[in-house]
Scaffold this active site. Structure first.
Site, PDB file in Angstrom:
ATOM      1  N   LYS A 197     -14.000  -5.904  15.460  1.00 22.50           N
ATOM      2  CA  LYS A 197     -14.487  -6.860  14.476  1.00 22.50           C
ATOM      3  C   LYS A 197     -13.407  -7.647  13.759  1.00 22.50           C
ATOM      4  O   LYS A 197     -12.355  -7.118  13.410  1.00 22.50           O
ATOM      5  CB  LYS A 197     -15.280  -6.100  13.411  1.00 22.50           C
ATOM      6  CG  LYS A 197     -16.560  -5.494  13.934  1.00 22.50           C
ATOM      7  CD  LYS A 197     -17.231  -4.762  12.808  1.00 22.50           C
ATOM      8  CE  LYS A 197     -18.540  -4.140  13.230  1.00 22.50           C
ATOM      9  NZ  LYS A 197     -19.032  -3.281  12.145  1.00 22.50           N
ATOM     10  N   GLY A 376      -5.621   3.320   9.730  1.00 21.58           N
ATOM     11  CA  GLY A 376      -5.930   2.541   8.531  1.00 21.58           C
ATOM     12  C   GLY A 376      -4.681   2.208   7.725  1.00 21.58           C
ATOM     13  O   GLY A 376      -4.534   1.090   7.218  1.00 21.58           O
TER      14      GLY A 376
HETATM   15  P1  ADP Z   1      -8.097   0.073  16.782  1.00 17.01           P
HETATM   16  O1  ADP Z   1      -8.670   1.451  16.501  1.00 17.01           O
HETATM   17  O2  ADP Z   1      -7.063   0.117  17.869  1.00 17.01           O
HETATM   18  O3  ADP Z   1      -7.629  -0.611  15.535  1.00 17.01           O
HETATM   19  P2  ADP Z   1     -10.704  -1.132  16.688  1.00 17.01           P
HETATM   20  O4  ADP Z   1     -11.242   0.103  16.059  1.00 17.01           O
HETATM   21  O5  ADP Z   1     -10.614  -2.345  15.853  1.00 17.01           O
HETATM   22  O6  ADP Z   1      -9.281  -0.827  17.373  1.00 17.01           O
HETATM   23  O7  ADP Z   1     -11.598  -1.544  17.934  1.00 17.01           O
HETATM   24  C1  ADP Z   1     -11.813  -0.698  19.027  1.00 17.01           C
HETATM   25  C2  ADP Z   1     -13.181  -0.908  19.584  1.00 17.01           C
HETATM   26  O8  ADP Z   1     -13.382  -2.277  19.916  1.00 17.01           O
HETATM   27  C3  ADP Z   1     -13.402  -0.140  20.850  1.00 17.01           C
HETATM   28  O9  ADP Z   1     -14.377   0.841  20.606  1.00 17.01           O
HETATM   29  C4  ADP Z   1     -13.879  -1.172  21.862  1.00 17.01           C
HETATM   30  O10 ADP Z   1     -14.950  -0.720  22.650  1.00 17.01           O
HETATM   31  C5  ADP Z   1     -14.312  -2.297  20.951  1.00 17.01           C
HETATM   32  N1  ADP Z   1     -14.332  -3.592  21.650  1.00 17.01           N
HETATM   33  C6  ADP Z   1     -13.312  -4.219  22.266  1.00 17.01           C
HETATM   34  N2  ADP Z   1     -13.733  -5.353  22.856  1.00 17.01           N
HETATM   35  C7  ADP Z   1     -15.057  -5.454  22.628  1.00 17.01           C
HETATM   36  C8  ADP Z   1     -16.065  -6.381  22.978  1.00 17.01           C
HETATM   37  N3  ADP Z   1     -15.791  -7.463  23.705  1.00 17.01           N
HETATM   38  N4  ADP Z   1     -17.335  -6.148  22.561  1.00 17.01           N
HETATM   39  C9  ADP Z   1     -17.613  -5.070  21.828  1.00 17.01           C
HETATM   40  N5  ADP Z   1     -16.713  -4.152  21.462  1.00 17.01           N
HETATM   41  C10 ADP Z   1     -15.439  -4.325  21.849  1.00 17.01           C
END
Ligand code: ADP
Ligand code: MG
Length: 404
Positions: A197, A376
């Site tokens: 997001k 975080g």
């Molecule tokens: P991080 O933990 O590395 O900061 P986030 O928690 O922000 O990453 O995001 C990770 C999630 O984003 C994963 O669960 C992944 O499935 C999701 N994600 C990545 N690309 C998409 C997409 N195109 N549509 C929906 N979800 C997505």
């Protein structure tokens, strides 16, 4: 780093309270991933080798202020004991008479682990009495739990205000790696942002746009940017209420001359599930009833081309729904690309729980210059916020004698 560390006091014979991050996954009473325990070993060994009385404390899980049997730290103490080659006792409770007695009997060179701090609601509430009790156990405070430094809790801020407070080695490493990105990265400096997001990372985006030369955006958050550029994204994850934020960030990047790369082709799937029908389409032609699940091959080439000249690359957030292997090509390609760049001497820093999980799956974490252990906390750091658990530690230019 402008904070004092464990090197800045003489630990010999002193009671040193070390806040660690032992929030590890457990299964059937066993630690299934001991990365965080290993990460704290340098500080613990350093203090024990110098004859300190080491009092370790951590939280585990979200017990919400009550004793939850499955969240006791005994399995952690067992694993730590194996790694240290000695027995590590764990108290029955973080505070109380039994704990005070056990601590009173400790001798220099010994180590003990307090029971899960979050069994007490006072921990997360940063209750002053609870903080005072914890502080009464020690002469010196060390924080080696970067992952909780963005929270003002009794064990990260309250008690640190009452004792001479220093950074542990892991904390030092995290601060050094992340602050050099924000303060003086070797240029060109590029950021690759993905994940679910925009709303989770809007402040990170805003702050980094003012620091980076190049920006590649993928993952679910790219969808909101595509809509900001006038595309439609079918059934894809979209935050309609963040489209204005995306427009503002795009305008800001343009005004600053930042190269901003968005997906030009994407993998779309009929359902975001294993085995679902999927195909590659131009980002401008996402079918109405399909969802974007990964970056396409042309996008990955464009990202790699844009990143090629960078001397520093920060990556946060998977580029697709990598938990489903078919939709993990973009994420895996980025991990391999950055591992290769790191071998060429490029500074590569990866943060974020899911991004690091993707790296671990590929066995590429070791290749990177730095992999942040704090999800975080590293995000808030990259937003440009001073983390409360860092702010409270002694500044470099303060008198160095502990307890002075
Ligand atoms: P991080 O933990 O590395 O900061 P986030 O928690 O922000 O990453 O995001 C990770 C999630 O984003 C994963 O669960 C992944 O499935 C999701 N994600 C990545 N690309 C998409 C997409 N195109 N549509 C929906 N979800 C997505
Ligand atoms: Mg995540």
């Amino acid at each position: 780093m402008d904070k004092q560390t464990v090197r800045d006091f003489d630990p010999s014979g002193r009671r040193v309270f070390v806040r660690v991050d032992f929030n590890v996954p457990l299964e059937d009473g066993k630690v299934t991933d001991d990365t965080r325990i290993r990460a704290a070993l340098p500080t613990i060994k350093y203090l024990l080798d110098r004859n300190a009385i080491v009092i370790l404390a951590s939280h585990l899980g979200r017990p919400k202020g009550k004793v939850v049997e499955s969240m006791r730290l005994r399995p952690v103490a067992e694993r730590l004991g194996q790694l240290l080659g000695r027995q590590v006792r764990v108290t029955g409770d973080a505070i109380g008479v039994g704990t005070t007695d056990a601590l009173a009997r400790m001798k220099p060179g010994q180590v003990i682990l307090l029971e899960n701090l979050r069994f007490h609601p006072e921990e997360e509430a940063n209750d002053p009495e609870f903080a005072k009790t914890l502080a009464s156990y020690a002469d010196v405070y060390v924080n080696d739990a970067f992952g909780t430094a963005h929270r003002a809790h009794a064990s990260t801020v309250g008690m640190a205000e009452l004792l001479p407070a220093y950074a542990g080695f892991l904390m030092e490493r995290e601060i050094n790696a992340l602050s050099s990105l924000i303060e003086n990265p070797e240029r060109p400096f590029a950021a690759v942002l993905g994940g679910a997001k925009v709303s989770d990372k809007v402040k990170v985006l805003e702050n980094l746009v003012s620091k980076c030369d190049t920006f590649c955006v993928g993952g679910g958050m790219a969808n909101t940017f595509l809509v900001a550029k006038g595309y439609t994204v079918g059934k894809s994850l979209l935050e309609q209420d963040r489209v204005e934020d995306a427009k503002r960030i795009l305008a800001d990047a343009e005004a600053r001359g930042v190269t901003f790369v968005l997906p030009t082709d994407v993998v779309v799937a009929k359902e975001v599930t294993r085995g679902a029908e999927h195909k590659v389409v131009p980002a401008s032609k996402v079918p109405n009833s399909w969802s974007i699940v990964d970056a396409g091959p042309a996008t990955m080439r464009a990202f790699e081309e844009a990143l090629q000249p960078a001397r520093t690359v920060l990556w946060n957030g998977p580029l697709g729904v990598f938990e489903i292997p078919t939709f993990g090509d973009g994420t895996r390609a980025m991990a391999r690309f950055l591992a290769g760049r790191a071998e060429e001497g490029v500074t590569t820093v990866v943060g974020g729980g899911d991004s690091v999980a993707a790296l671990d799956q590929l066995g590429l974490a070791e290749k990177m210059t730095h992999v942040s252990t704090g999800g975080g906390a590293s995000l808030e750091f990259l937003e440009g916020i001073t983390l409360p658990g860092v702010a409270v530690l002694r500044d470099r230019d303060q008198a160095t004698e502990a307890g002075a």
